[in-house]
Scaffold this motif. Structure first.
Motif, PDB file in Angstrom:
ATOM      1  N   UNK A 190       0.852  -1.176   0.055  1.00  0.00           N
ATOM      2  CA  UNK A 190      -0.011  -0.086   0.004  1.00  0.00           C
ATOM      3  C   UNK A 190       0.880   1.245  -0.129  1.00  0.00           C
ATOM      4  N   UNK A 191       0.590   2.427  -0.513  1.00  0.00           N
ATOM      5  CA  UNK A 191       1.083   3.626  -0.554  1.00  0.00           C
ATOM      6  C   UNK A 191       1.984   3.954   0.762  1.00  0.00           C
ATOM      7  N   UNK A 192       1.246   3.788   1.589  1.00  0.00           N
ATOM      8  CA  UNK A 192       1.589   4.400   3.117  1.00  0.00           C
ATOM      9  C   UNK A 192       2.615   3.450   3.621  1.00  0.00           C
ATOM     10  N   UNK A 193       2.930   2.477   3.158  1.00  0.00           N
ATOM     11  CA  UNK A 193       3.711   1.217   3.661  1.00  0.00           C
ATOM     12  C   UNK A 193       5.229   1.451   3.136  1.00  0.00           C
ATOM     13  N   UNK A 194       6.089   1.817   4.164  1.00  0.00           N
ATOM     14  CA  UNK A 194       7.514   1.732   3.589  1.00  0.00           C
ATOM     15  C   UNK A 194       8.344   0.582   3.605  1.00  0.00           C
ATOM     16  N   UNK A 195       9.174   0.315   2.735  1.00  0.00           N
ATOM     17  CA  UNK A 195       9.942  -1.223   2.710  1.00  0.00           C
ATOM     18  C   UNK A 195      11.258  -0.853   2.129  1.00  0.00           C
ATOM     19  N   UNK A 196      12.351  -1.366   2.923  1.00  0.00           N
ATOM     20  CA  UNK A 196      13.627  -1.158   2.469  1.00  0.00           C
ATOM     21  C   UNK A 196      13.907  -2.208   1.679  1.00  0.00           C
ATOM     22  N   UNK A 197      14.105  -1.874   0.389  1.00  0.00           N
ATOM     23  CA  UNK A 197      14.381  -3.200  -0.627  1.00  0.00           C
ATOM     24  C   UNK A 197      16.130  -3.174  -0.618  1.00  0.00           C
ATOM     25  N   UNK A 198      16.369  -4.020  -1.845  1.00  0.00           N
ATOM     26  CA  UNK A 198      15.541  -4.886  -2.644  1.00  0.00           C
ATOM     27  C   UNK A 198      14.803  -6.045  -1.880  1.00  0.00           C
ATOM     28  N   UNK A 199      13.553  -6.339  -2.366  1.00  0.00           N
ATOM     29  CA  UNK A 199      12.753  -5.678  -3.597  1.00  0.00           C
ATOM     30  C   UNK A 199      12.297  -4.645  -3.153  1.00  0.00           C
ATOM     31  N   UNK A 200      11.568  -3.751  -4.127  1.00  0.00           N
ATOM     32  CA  UNK A 200      10.756  -2.481  -3.509  1.00  0.00           C
ATOM     33  C   UNK A 200       9.401  -2.953  -4.136  1.00  0.00           C
ATOM     34  N   UNK A 201       8.427  -3.719  -3.285  1.00  0.00           N
ATOM     35  CA  UNK A 201       7.316  -3.740  -3.692  1.00  0.00           C
ATOM     36  C   UNK A 201       6.453  -2.630  -4.427  1.00  0.00           C
ATOM     37  N   UNK A 202       5.476  -2.944  -5.327  1.00  0.00           N
ATOM     38  CA  UNK A 202       4.922  -1.995  -6.342  1.00  0.00           C
ATOM     39  C   UNK A 202       3.682  -1.503  -5.758  1.00  0.00           C
ATOM     40  N   UNK A 203       3.280  -0.477  -5.818  1.00  0.00           N
ATOM     41  CA  UNK A 203       2.107   0.146  -5.430  1.00  0.00           C
ATOM     42  C   UNK A 203       1.044   0.055  -6.608  1.00  0.00           C
ATOM     43  N   UNK A 204      -0.035   0.193  -6.459  1.00  0.00           N
ATOM     44  CA  UNK A 204      -1.262  -0.007  -7.373  1.00  0.00           C
ATOM     45  C   UNK A 204      -0.774   1.008  -8.469  1.00  0.00           C
ATOM     46  N   UNK A 205      -0.420   2.189  -8.140  1.00  0.00           N
ATOM     47  CA  UNK A 205      -0.028   3.429  -9.076  1.00  0.00           C
ATOM     48  C   UNK A 205       1.035   2.862 -10.275  1.00  0.00           C
ATOM     49  N   UNK A 206       1.914   1.985  -9.703  1.00  0.00           N
ATOM     50  CA  UNK A 206       3.023   1.445 -10.542  1.00  0.00           C
ATOM     51  C   UNK A 206       2.329   0.381 -11.317  1.00  0.00           C
ATOM     52  N   UNK A 207       1.568  -0.426 -10.705  1.00  0.00           N
ATOM     53  CA  UNK A 207       0.789  -1.502 -11.730  1.00  0.00           C
ATOM     54  C   UNK A 207      -0.066  -0.971 -12.802  1.00  0.00           C
ATOM     55  N   UNK A 208      -0.465   0.154 -12.520  1.00  0.00           N
ATOM     56  CA  UNK A 208      -1.218   0.991 -13.467  1.00  0.00           C
ATOM     57  C   UNK A 208      -0.338   1.326 -14.476  1.00  0.00           C
ATOM     58  N   UNK A 209       0.595   1.982 -14.257  1.00  0.00           N
ATOM     59  CA  UNK A 209       1.756   2.406 -15.044  1.00  0.00           C
ATOM     60  C   UNK A 209       2.156   1.575 -16.067  1.00  0.00           C
ATOM     61  N   UNK A 210       1.758   0.232 -16.181  1.00  0.00           N
ATOM     62  CA  UNK A 210       2.324  -0.805 -17.202  1.00  0.00           C
ATOM     63  C   UNK A 210       1.232  -0.463 -18.502  1.00  0.00           C
ATOM     64  N   UNK A 211       0.359   0.051 -18.242  1.00  0.00           N
ATOM     65  CA  UNK A 211      -0.838   0.335 -19.384  1.00  0.00           C
ATOM     66  C   UNK A 211      -0.412   1.336 -20.251  1.00  0.00           C
ATOM     67  N   UNK A 212       0.658   1.370 -20.946  1.00  0.00           N
ATOM     68  CA  UNK A 212       1.048   2.420 -21.815  1.00  0.00           C
ATOM     69  C   UNK A 212       0.627   2.348 -23.250  1.00  0.00           C
ATOM     70  N   UNK A 213       0.594   3.412 -24.004  1.00  0.00           N
ATOM     71  CA  UNK A 213       0.062   3.359 -25.473  1.00  0.00           C
ATOM     72  C   UNK A 213      -1.411   2.652 -25.628  1.00  0.00           C
ATOM     73  N   UNK A 214      -1.684   1.608 -26.268  1.00  0.00           N
ATOM     74  CA  UNK A 214      -2.771   1.252 -26.252  1.00  0.00           C
ATOM     75  C   UNK A 214      -3.061  -0.148 -25.302  1.00  0.00           C
ATOM     76  N   UNK A 215      -2.223  -0.562 -24.694  1.00  0.00           N
ATOM     77  CA  UNK A 215      -2.439  -1.629 -23.755  1.00  0.00           C
ATOM     78  C   UNK A 215      -3.510  -1.361 -22.612  1.00  0.00           C
ATOM     79  N   UNK A 216      -4.449  -2.315 -22.468  1.00  0.00           N
ATOM     80  CA  UNK A 216      -5.736  -2.164 -21.929  1.00  0.00           C
ATOM     81  C   UNK A 216      -5.756  -3.257 -20.682  1.00  0.00           C
ATOM     82  N   UNK A 217      -5.933  -2.508 -19.384  1.00  0.00           N
ATOM     83  CA  UNK A 217      -5.787  -3.518 -18.252  1.00  0.00           C
ATOM     84  C   UNK A 217      -7.269  -4.564 -18.221  1.00  0.00           C
ATOM     85  N   UNK A 218      -6.664  -5.606 -18.226  1.00  0.00           N
ATOM     86  CA  UNK A 218      -8.122  -6.629 -18.162  1.00  0.00           C
ATOM     87  C   UNK A 218      -8.558  -6.935 -16.687  1.00  0.00           C
ATOM     88  N   UNK A 219      -7.427  -7.180 -15.966  1.00  0.00           N
ATOM     89  CA  UNK A 219      -7.771  -7.669 -14.482  1.00  0.00           C
ATOM     90  C   UNK A 219      -6.605  -7.346 -13.639  1.00  0.00           C
TER      91      UNK A 219
END
Length: 220
Positions: free
Chosen positions: A168-197
């Motif tokens: 979650x965005x409010x959770x800090x974590x000393x990586x590696x790894x650096x767990x991803x937030x939902x915003x970072x997951x959404x950032x994979x949807x570039x150009x015409x890529x569509x999020x299905x699930x």
């Protein structure tokens, strides 16, 4: 030394040197020499990948698949077993040599390559692209720059599957790894890529959890 502690120490040294991806080669080289253990070397495909394939009854039928940051080949070999024509790459030359040696007679095309400078013929060339626990191993920078690069490999009509540890965005974590937030997951949807699930897979009260996101590129 504990494998996770050793990996984090290598990462810290590489980041301090201004080479945030150099620690992969250092770790895989040390593992090949028998003086270190790769902490994520489980010898089996990631459970979220295996579960996705089982749930969907996925069959490759000769379609092309690309594994990003393939490491020692656990996910690549799994996809090959499903009938995909698999290319698997890693920035670490030692990882690629070890994967080839481990999987003698493999049908997987293991390649040493850099996500930031991949072969041009890979652009929009793969029916399935799997990004499993790789981008999260990068600090930011360059993580934010790496995320949108992954989708460029997906062919029209193809699928991008992202598997990562989440926070979650409010959770800090000393990586590696650096767990991803939902915003970072959404950032994979570039150009015409569509999020299905996007699946948030966690135990009640857990600080960290798993992401499994499926995206596709429309045809035409």
């Amino acid at each position: 030394m504990d494998p996770d502690v050793y990996a984090r120490a290598l990462a810290g040294e590489a980041i301090a040197d201004g080479e945030p991806t150099a620690w992969f080669e250092r770790l895989y080289s040390a593992a090949a020499d028998g003086v270190a253990v790769v902490p994520w070397d489980k010898g089996v495909p990631h459970t979220l990948l295996a579960g996705w394939a089982q749930r969907g009854g996925v069959r490759g039928d000769g379609r092309r698949a690309l594994v990003v940051g393939a490491g020692l080949g656990r996910d690549a070999e799994f996809l090959s077993g499903l009938g995909f024509a698999v290319t698997a790459f890693d920035i670490s030359a030692s990882a690629i040599r070890s994967a080839r040696a481990r999987h003698a007679g493999t049908r997987v095309d293991y390649r040493q390559a850099d996500l930031f400078d991949p072969p041009g013929e890979w652009h929009a060339a793969f029916d399935l692209v799997v990004e499993s626990m790789t981008v999260q191993s990068l600090p930011d920078p360059p993580r934010a720059s790496a995320i949108p690069l992954v989708g460029r490999f997906v062919a029209p009509g193809g699928t991008l599957l992202v598997i990562a540890t989440g926070r979650d965005p409010e959770t800090d974590f000393a990586g590696p790894p650096w767990p991803l937030t939902r915003a970072e997951i959404d950032a994979f949807a570039v150009d015409d890529l569509v999020v299905d699930r996007v699946e948030d897979i966690r135990e009640p009260g857990a600080t960290l959890f798993g992401w499994r996101a499926e995206l596709h590129r429309p045809r035409g």
